[in-house]
Design an enzyme around this catalytic site. Structure first.
Site, mmCIF file in Angstrom:
data_model
loop_
_atom_site.group_PDB
_atom_site.id
_atom_site.type_symbol
_atom_site.label_atom_id
_atom_site.label_comp_id
_atom_site.label_asym_id
_atom_site.label_seq_id
_atom_site.Cartn_x
_atom_site.Cartn_y
_atom_site.Cartn_z
ATOM 1 N N GLY A 152 -21.568 -4.150 -0.479
ATOM 2 C CA GLY A 152 -21.894 -4.809 0.781
ATOM 3 C C GLY A 152 -22.227 -3.774 1.830
ATOM 4 O O GLY A 152 -22.613 -2.644 1.513
ATOM 5 N N ARG A 153 -22.055 -4.142 3.096
ATOM 6 C CA ARG A 153 -22.397 -3.224 4.185
ATOM 7 C C ARG A 153 -21.622 -1.910 4.090
ATOM 8 O O ARG A 153 -22.188 -0.829 4.193
ATOM 9 C CB ARG A 153 -22.123 -3.893 5.534
ATOM 10 N N ILE A 154 -20.308 -2.012 3.906
ATOM 11 C CA ILE A 154 -19.483 -0.810 3.845
ATOM 12 C C ILE A 154 -19.728 -0.061 2.544
ATOM 13 O O ILE A 154 -19.827 1.172 2.521
ATOM 14 C CB ILE A 154 -17.998 -1.176 4.011
ATOM 15 N N ILE A 229 -10.283 1.040 0.229
ATOM 16 C CA ILE A 229 -10.317 0.796 1.671
ATOM 17 C C ILE A 229 -10.673 -0.671 1.934
ATOM 18 O O ILE A 229 -11.051 -1.016 3.050
ATOM 19 C CB ILE A 229 -11.321 1.740 2.385
ATOM 20 N N ARG A 231 -9.063 -4.371 0.470
ATOM 21 C CA ARG A 231 -7.849 -5.154 0.653
ATOM 22 C C ARG A 231 -6.885 -4.823 -0.481
ATOM 23 O O ARG A 231 -7.302 -4.614 -1.627
ATOM 24 C CB ARG A 231 -8.155 -6.659 0.658
ATOM 25 N N ASP A 255 -5.567 2.903 1.521
ATOM 26 C CA ASP A 255 -5.412 2.588 2.937
ATOM 27 C C ASP A 255 -4.888 1.170 3.131
ATOM 28 O O ASP A 255 -4.557 0.781 4.255
ATOM 29 C CB ASP A 255 -6.760 2.748 3.657
ATOM 30 N N GLU A 260 1.255 -5.644 3.299
ATOM 31 C CA GLU A 260 1.350 -4.780 4.479
ATOM 32 C C GLU A 260 2.232 -5.414 5.551
ATOM 33 O O GLU A 260 2.209 -6.634 5.720
ATOM 34 C CB GLU A 260 -0.054 -4.550 5.055
ATOM 35 N N HIS A 278 -3.423 1.715 6.736
ATOM 36 C CA HIS A 278 -4.537 0.818 7.101
ATOM 37 C C HIS A 278 -5.199 1.270 8.403
ATOM 38 O O HIS A 278 -5.199 0.552 9.410
ATOM 39 C CB HIS A 278 -4.063 -0.627 7.212
#
Length: 312
Positions: A152-154, A229, A231, A255, A260, A278
């Protein structure tokens, strides 16, 4: 007219100040009994501001009978009852793109750290162990094979940085990305088997729960590294702990975690995992841009009926 907005969870002080200037905002977390408060006042709110951390479950959305729009700080939508909102025709805004670079930067920081043993060697030096001998040899990054799980974008931003390290890049997605300049692998297992470094950048949620399984980790192998990075739910944490402890993979940089801010204690005892709280988008610049877009989405919809960045 000042629109009545419910805020679920804290945001940056500067963003809360802007919201308070533009809207009549009520902080839900200040209520001793949120359920009772919403039963009495839920009908007053036309907008809901939240974040990927706090989300908006079905009960919250249903307690706001006049809700017109949700604006969320973040790109993760798994904490928001999207289907409930869709059934009521409530659009959801989120904050894509503005965090791509910082998240990708951190992914690469974790990748280089775990491969070269940077934080491990920092601990080595601080303990005084350098006085006793040299730190172990580490693993080269440049020229290796980079697998991106989720283009995707990341994921695209992470992959692009790999080219600067003279890496061959491949990816796996639910389906091939038509304009991607990288080779597509048909499964997460196939990608892991090929890669030296496997970076997880896919969305969270039920569809990707434990996508990185024991089988994927075994395919990555004792020379392979895992970086996450996205989920915590995407990785089977117990399988990863076992793989790290038994050196069935070389190392990991994380991360995000399944529960969490609770991190399994077994991770803390391992030197071959880099653990971060995170912080992938946690820079002054990116968090401000995310907050600005959260407010802009809300203002745009209430003024024009259209969000700037609606979730797909």
């Amino acid at each position: 007219m000042s629109f009545r907005i419910l805020q679920n969870g804290r945001l940056l002080p500067s963003i809360e100040t802007t919201l308070a200037q533009d809207f009549d905002v009520h902080p839900l977390w200040q209520e001793a009994d949120p359920t009772a408060y919403l039963a009495a006042h839920g009908h007053e709110f036309v907008g809901l501001v939240t974040s990927a951390r706090f989300g908006a479950d079905a009960q919250l959305i249903q307690s706001l009978p006049n809700l017109k729009v949700i604006s969320s700080f973040g790109v993760g939508c798994e904490t928001i009852a999207v289907e409930t909102a869709k059934q009521r025709g409530i659009p959801i805004g989120y904050t894509p793109d503005v965090l791509n670079d910082c998240v990708a930067d951190l992914a690469w920081g974790g990748l280089i750290d775990v491969a070269r043993g940077m934080t491990e060697s920092d601990r080595f030096l601080r303990r005084g162990d350098w006085l006793k001998g040299q730190f172990r040899l580490s693993t080269r990054v440049s020229g290796k094979r980079l697998g991106v799980l989720g283009l995707g974008r990341i994921g695209r931003t992470i992959a692009k940085r790999g080219l600067g390290f003279d890496m061959e890049v491949r990816y796996h997605n639910r389906s091939p990305v038509p304009d991607a300049p990288y080779a597509f692998e048909a499964s997460a297992i196939a990608l892991a088997r090929w890669a030296d470094f496997l970076v997880v950048a896919t969305a969270g949620g039920a569809q990707t729960n434990h996508l990185v399984s024991a089988e994927v980790l075994d395919a990555l192998g004792p020379q392979g590294y895992l970086i996450n990075i996205s989920r915590g739910s995407v990785i089977d944490e117990q399988a990863l702990i076992t793989a790290l402890a038994q050196h069935r993979i070389a190392g990991a940089a994380l991360d995000v975690y399944e529960k969490e801010p609770v991190v399994p204690e077994a991770f803390l005892a391992l030197d071959n995992v880099v653990l971060l709280p995170h912080i992938s988008s946690a820079t002054h610049e990116t968090r401000q841009a995310m907050g600005d877009l959260t407010v802009a989405n809300l203002k745009s919809f209430l003024q024009t009926g259209a969000l700037i960045t609606p979730i797909p």
